[in-house]
Design a protein around this motif. Structure first.
Motif, PDB file in Angstrom:
ATOM      1  N   VAL A   1      -6.577  -7.284  -8.430  1.00 28.41           N
ATOM      2  CA  VAL A   1      -5.270  -7.797  -9.118  1.00 28.41           C
ATOM      3  C   VAL A   1      -4.606  -7.246 -10.527  1.00 28.41           C
ATOM      4  N   CYS A   2      -5.479  -7.865 -11.152  1.00 34.20           N
ATOM      5  CA  CYS A   2      -5.196  -7.430 -12.704  1.00 34.20           C
ATOM      6  C   CYS A   2      -5.015  -5.962 -12.920  1.00 34.20           C
TER       7      CYS A   2
ATOM      8  N   ALA B   1      -2.033  -4.950 -11.970  1.00 35.07           N
ATOM      9  CA  ALA B   1      -0.889  -5.297 -12.724  1.00 35.07           C
ATOM     10  C   ALA B   1      -0.749  -4.456 -13.784  1.00 35.07           C
TER      11      ALA B   1
ATOM     12  N   THR C   1       2.830  -8.153 -18.652  1.00 34.11           N
ATOM     13  CA  THR C   1       1.811  -8.214 -17.819  1.00 34.11           C
ATOM     14  C   THR C   1       0.600  -7.593 -18.576  1.00 34.11           C
TER      15      THR C   1
ATOM     16  N   TRP D   1       3.886   0.858  -1.909  1.00 27.42           N
ATOM     17  CA  TRP D   1       2.740  -0.040  -1.444  1.00 27.42           C
ATOM     18  C   TRP D   1       1.793   0.737  -0.619  1.00 27.42           C
TER      19      TRP D   1
ATOM     20  N   THR E   1     -11.986  -5.785 -13.841  1.00 29.82           N
ATOM     21  CA  THR E   1     -10.707  -5.551 -14.198  1.00 29.82           C
ATOM     22  C   THR E   1     -10.624  -4.027 -14.956  1.00 29.82           C
TER      23      THR E   1
ATOM     24  N   TRP F   1      -2.190   1.191  -1.011  1.00 33.08           N
ATOM     25  CA  TRP F   1      -3.036   0.894  -0.047  1.00 33.08           C
ATOM     26  C   TRP F   1      -3.840   1.936   0.577  1.00 33.08           C
TER      27      TRP F   1
ATOM     28  N   ALA G   1     -11.652  -9.516  -6.330  1.00 28.75           N
ATOM     29  CA  ALA G   1     -10.156  -9.714  -6.029  1.00 28.75           C
ATOM     30  C   ALA G   1      -9.340  -9.947  -7.420  1.00 28.75           C
TER      31      ALA G   1
END
Lengths: 223, 216
Positions: free
Chosen positions: A41-42, A45, A53, A133, A107, A137, A37
């Motif tokens: 996310v990282c 980002a 970021t 998105w 990551t 996805w 997770a």
């Protein structure tokens, strides 16, 4: 060699090893889940984010990758509660450490995976009217995930081996179980003669199982 | 926080040198051992290759901490008495050698077999073929993964503290034992390890650039 092997006492306490093995596998699995997770996310980002970021993600990854895991284990278990004014038990702390450790490595893995998605595929997604998105996805993540599968298997096995470090803060995992038997029976060689093959065989079984799984999810390559 | 770090620094010097010594010995020892075994694995007969393959696969599958304890407690029973320092270094060298073997094998096998055949056809002996043809080409593919593994050696050296060797990690623990202020010390320790690894990665990038430039 004059050493007389005697497994009697060790067998009496061997349940600690099996129990510890179970815990080791669970710790590795949970930290892999949380780490994934964090990694996803990282990586997103980093791929889509602005300069700040990117710097933050790179800082996190570099910090974790250049620090000994042993030091991180101590830092999370002894260091953070000492300034945070709260406490958690050894297992929670260790899972958190491994999760952040795995997160940094994953990551990189997912970043490479996202990079591997061909630009044309992303354009095609946009062309059929997917939102940003939706594209992420339905197009980018599934592709990146499949590309990353072999690296994920390796990460799980590496994490399983790393759970041995939990013994330094008394997480009752496999190595800690072995050390408990050592201190209580002094049959040290017997214990290590058992412990090493347990890691070895478990590692092989996981590897074989994961390779099978990978083949099921692998992207079929034509020609 | 800064005060606690400055207070601790003088106490960490000796441990820091030990960490450097362990890392240096492990990097050098595993390089020599790994190169020899890696070349033997790639070019040797199956009778030599099999034990080396078994060694590399076994040693990489065992957690480093378990390996260090096994060597540290196991050797005395076989009437070999090593100090904690050398027992830990021996375990680390064996572990890293397993990785170097794989890197060497990968690098050497990535050289086109035609190179070996060409070298054979102009009459070079085996050692000459390796020295003048295969290894100079393989070194460029060997360096990037090997440099990553050097960072791992520095990080792995922290585990020697678990058998009582006073390295940087152990020195940090000792200062914490006196001051009861863990956080500044662990952060300081992390920064020192990061600094060492950063210095290594700068050096290695130069090394890589040099080898990439000389053979075009």
């Amino acid at each position: 060699m004059e050493y007389q092997f005697n497994f009697t006492l060790v067998w009496r306490h061997a349940w600690r090893l099996w129990w510890g093995l179970g815990l080791s596998l669970q710790i590795a699995l949970v930290s892999l889940g949380i780490g994934m997770a964090i990694g996803i996310v990282c990586a997103i980002a980093y791929a889509d984010g602005g300069r700040t970021t990117r710097t933050a993600v790179a800082g996190y990854v570099e910090f974790i990758r250049n620090t000994p895991l042993l030091l991180l284990v101590y830092l999370v278990f002894y260091g953070i509660p000492s300034v945070g004014g709260f406490a958690y038990d050894a297992t929670t702390s260790f899972v958190a450490t491994l999760a952040f450790y795995a997160g940094a490595q994953l990551t990189e893995v997912f970043r490479a995976g996202l990079d591997a998605v061909p630009a044309g595929v992303v354009d095609a997604g946009r062309a059929i009217g997917l939102t940003r998105w939706g594209n992420l996805w339905h197009v980018r993540l599934p592709t990146a995930f499949r590309v990353s599968l072999p690296a994920l298997s390796n990460a799980y096995i590496a994490l399983f081996k790393d759970t041995a470090l939990g013994s330094v803060i008394a997480v009752p995992e496999l190595t800690h179980g072995a050390q408990w038997i050592n201190f209580n029976t002094f049959r040290i060689l017997e214990v290590y003669a058992l412990l090493t093959p347990i890691y070895l065989v478990t590692g092989w079984i996981i590897l074989a199982a994961l390779r099978l799984l990978e083949r099921r999810f692998a992207i079929v390559r034509h020609a | 926080m800064i005060d606690a770090m400055i207070y601790a620094l003088p106490f960490l010097g000796e441990g820091f040198l030990t960490t450097l010594a362990v890392s240096g010995l492990v990097v050098a020892g595993s390089l020599v051992l790994g190169l020899v075994l890696g070349v033997a694995l790639t070019f040797g007969p199956a009778a030599i290759g099999w034990p080396i393959r078994a060694f590399a696969d076994t040693i990489r599958a065992i957690p480093l901490i378990v390996l260090i304890f096994t060597v540290y407690y196991g050797l005395p029973a076989m009437r070999v008495n090593l100090s904690p320092f050398w027992a830990a270094v021996a375990a680390l060298i064996a572990f890293k050698a397993g990785h170097v073997i794989e890197i060497v094998r990968g690098a050497v096998q990535s050289i086109h077999p035609g190179q070996m055949e060409a070298a054979k056809s102009i009459g070079l002996t085996f050692v000459e073929r390796l020295r003048y043809v295969i290894l100079p080409q393989a070194v460029r593919r060997f360096l990037p993964p090997w440099i990553n593994s050097v960072t791992d050696s520095v990080k792995g050296s922290a585990l020697v503290s678990l058998v009582g060797v006073i390295d940087l990690m152990m020195a940090i623990q000792q200062v914490i034992g006196r001051t009861y202020e863990p956080m500044p010390l662990y952060v300081l320790g992390a920064l020192i390890y990061i600094a060492v690894n950063a210095a290594l990665s700068v050096t290695s990038r130069r090394l890589e650039a040099r080898f990439a430039a000389t053979v075009a």
